[in-house]
Design a protein around this motif. Structure first.
Motif, PDB file in Angstrom:
ATOM      1  N   PRO A 105       0.816  -1.227   0.000  1.00  0.00           N
ATOM      2  CA  PRO A 105       0.000   0.000   0.000  1.00  0.00           C
ATOM      3  C   PRO A 105       0.850   1.278   0.000  1.00  0.00           C
ATOM      4  O   PRO A 105       0.523   2.238  -0.694  1.00  0.00           O
ATOM      5  CB  PRO A 105      -0.831  -0.118   1.281  1.00  0.00           C
ATOM      6  N   LEU A 106       1.939   1.285   0.750  1.00  0.00           N
ATOM      7  CA  LEU A 106       2.828   2.445   0.780  1.00  0.00           C
ATOM      8  C   LEU A 106       3.498   2.656  -0.576  1.00  0.00           C
ATOM      9  O   LEU A 106       3.552   3.782  -1.073  1.00  0.00           O
ATOM     10  CB  LEU A 106       3.894   2.275   1.872  1.00  0.00           C
ATOM     11  N   ILE A 107       3.971   1.595  -1.177  1.00  0.00           N
ATOM     12  CA  ILE A 107       4.609   1.705  -2.494  1.00  0.00           C
ATOM     13  C   ILE A 107       3.612   2.252  -3.513  1.00  0.00           C
ATOM     14  O   ILE A 107       3.950   3.125  -4.314  1.00  0.00           O
ATOM     15  CB  ILE A 107       5.205   0.356  -2.949  1.00  0.00           C
ATOM     16  N   LYS A 108       2.381   1.789  -3.457  1.00  0.00           N
ATOM     17  CA  LYS A 108       1.340   2.293  -4.370  1.00  0.00           C
ATOM     18  C   LYS A 108       1.132   3.796  -4.184  1.00  0.00           C
ATOM     19  O   LYS A 108       1.002   4.534  -5.151  1.00  0.00           O
ATOM     20  CB  LYS A 108       0.022   1.547  -4.156  1.00  0.00           C
ATOM     21  N   LYS A 109       1.104   4.251  -2.935  1.00  0.00           N
ATOM     22  CA  LYS A 109       0.927   5.676  -2.664  1.00  0.00           C
ATOM     23  C   LYS A 109       2.104   6.496  -3.184  1.00  0.00           C
ATOM     24  O   LYS A 109       1.917   7.572  -3.761  1.00  0.00           O
ATOM     25  CB  LYS A 109       0.759   5.908  -1.160  1.00  0.00           C
ATOM     26  N   ILE A 110       3.301   5.983  -2.984  1.00  0.00           N
ATOM     27  CA  ILE A 110       4.489   6.690  -3.449  1.00  0.00           C
ATOM     28  C   ILE A 110       4.497   6.792  -4.969  1.00  0.00           C
ATOM     29  O   ILE A 110       4.746   7.870  -5.530  1.00  0.00           O
ATOM     30  CB  ILE A 110       5.774   6.002  -2.928  1.00  0.00           C
ATOM     31  N   ILE A 111       4.185   5.700  -5.637  1.00  0.00           N
ATOM     32  CA  ILE A 111       4.170   5.701  -7.112  1.00  0.00           C
ATOM     33  C   ILE A 111       3.058   6.618  -7.613  1.00  0.00           C
ATOM     34  O   ILE A 111       3.262   7.395  -8.556  1.00  0.00           O
ATOM     35  CB  ILE A 111       4.015   4.273  -7.675  1.00  0.00           C
ATOM     36  N   ALA A 112       1.888   6.565  -6.992  1.00  0.00           N
ATOM     37  CA  ALA A 112       0.789   7.446  -7.410  1.00  0.00           C
ATOM     38  C   ALA A 112       1.187   8.917  -7.249  1.00  0.00           C
ATOM     39  O   ALA A 112       0.865   9.749  -8.117  1.00  0.00           O
ATOM     40  CB  ALA A 112      -0.469   7.135  -6.600  1.00  0.00           C
ATOM     41  N   PHE A 113       1.878   9.234  -6.185  1.00  0.00           N
ATOM     42  CA  PHE A 113       2.366  10.591  -5.977  1.00  0.00           C
ATOM     43  C   PHE A 113       3.320  11.000  -7.089  1.00  0.00           C
ATOM     44  O   PHE A 113       3.213  12.097  -7.651  1.00  0.00           O
ATOM     45  CB  PHE A 113       3.054  10.691  -4.606  1.00  0.00           C
ATOM     46  N   ARG A 114       4.266  10.128  -7.431  1.00  0.00           N
ATOM     47  CA  ARG A 114       5.228  10.440  -8.485  1.00  0.00           C
ATOM     48  C   ARG A 114       4.522  10.589  -9.843  1.00  0.00           C
ATOM     49  O   ARG A 114       4.876  11.463 -10.637  1.00  0.00           O
ATOM     50  CB  ARG A 114       6.311   9.356  -8.562  1.00  0.00           C
ATOM     51  N   VAL A 115       3.530   9.754 -10.113  1.00  0.00           N
ATOM     52  CA  VAL A 115       2.780   9.860 -11.369  1.00  0.00           C
ATOM     53  C   VAL A 115       2.055  11.204 -11.420  1.00  0.00           C
ATOM     54  O   VAL A 115       2.085  11.886 -12.450  1.00  0.00           O
ATOM     55  CB  VAL A 115       1.803   8.677 -11.538  1.00  0.00           C
ATOM     56  N   ALA A 116       1.427  11.600 -10.319  1.00  0.00           N
ATOM     57  CA  ALA A 116       0.740  12.910 -10.282  1.00  0.00           C
ATOM     58  C   ALA A 116       1.736  14.044 -10.509  1.00  0.00           C
ATOM     59  O   ALA A 116       1.433  14.986 -11.257  1.00  0.00           O
ATOM     60  CB  ALA A 116       0.016  13.078  -8.946  1.00  0.00           C
ATOM     61  N   GLU A 117       2.915  13.953  -9.908  1.00  0.00           N
ATOM     62  CA  GLU A 117       3.941  14.971 -10.138  1.00  0.00           C
ATOM     63  C   GLU A 117       4.334  15.022 -11.610  1.00  0.00           C
ATOM     64  O   GLU A 117       4.460  16.101 -12.188  1.00  0.00           O
ATOM     65  CB  GLU A 117       5.199  14.673  -9.322  1.00  0.00           C
ATOM     66  N   ALA A 118       4.514  13.854 -12.202  1.00  0.00           N
ATOM     67  CA  ALA A 118       4.940  13.790 -13.611  1.00  0.00           C
ATOM     68  C   ALA A 118       3.861  14.379 -14.531  1.00  0.00           C
ATOM     69  O   ALA A 118       4.184  15.092 -15.490  1.00  0.00           O
ATOM     70  CB  ALA A 118       5.229  12.347 -14.004  1.00  0.00           C
ATOM     71  N   ARG A 119       2.628  14.109 -14.230  1.00  0.00           N
ATOM     72  CA  ARG A 119       1.533  14.619 -15.072  1.00  0.00           C
ATOM     73  C   ARG A 119       1.368  16.123 -14.933  1.00  0.00           C
ATOM     74  O   ARG A 119       0.843  16.772 -15.823  1.00  0.00           O
ATOM     75  CB  ARG A 119       0.245  13.880 -14.736  1.00  0.00           C
ATOM     76  N   ASN A 120       1.780  16.663 -13.811  1.00  0.00           N
ATOM     77  CA  ASN A 120       1.651  18.104 -13.581  1.00  0.00           C
ATOM     78  C   ASN A 120       2.815  18.912 -14.110  1.00  0.00           C
ATOM     79  O   ASN A 120       2.844  20.124 -13.933  1.00  0.00           O
ATOM     80  CB  ASN A 120       1.460  18.386 -12.079  1.00  0.00           C
TER      81      ASN A 120
END
Length: 121
Positions: A105-120
């Protein structure tokens, strides 16, 4: 000419297959999380480890004798400082020991955060 360790693997599949099954399974889990969160990310080998690009560097991971390193870049390390304090960390890295279950679950949150950063970007 002998290839250096950093250039040994041409694909992520080859990289993962080079590890013992127990470690390969953990690496595959992280790879799956990244691919699900960022299906359009470009997968490649860089610095001798799997990496992903999505509007620039997204994340890397690597297997070691005693741990897996997740290279989520400094912004993710700062963002999840409290949640990752039980793990060994560096400026851009989190280490997950093989003696402990992967914190999926933590890894998923970290990756989702990085994906959101990349999209922004």
């Amino acid at each position: 000419m002998r290839l250096s360790k950093m250039n040994k693997y041409k694909t992520v599949d080859a990289y993962i297959k080079a590890f013992p099954k127990s470690v390969a399974t953990r690496l595959s889990t992280i790879r799956g999380i990244i691919k699900k969160a960022a299906p359009k990310a470009e997968e490649y080998i860089s610095y001798g480890m799997p990496g992903y690009k999505l509007n620039g560097r997204l994340v890397y991971f690597a297997g070691f004798k005693n741990h897996i390193g997740l290279y989520a870049l400094p912004t993710a390390i700062r963002k999840f400082k409290k949640e990752i304090e039980k793990y060994k960390t560096a400026k851009a890295t989190i280490q997950f020991q093989h003696t402990e279950p992967l914190p999926v679950p933590l890894i998923k949150k970290i990756i989702a955060f990085r994906v959101a950063e990349a999209r922004n970007k």
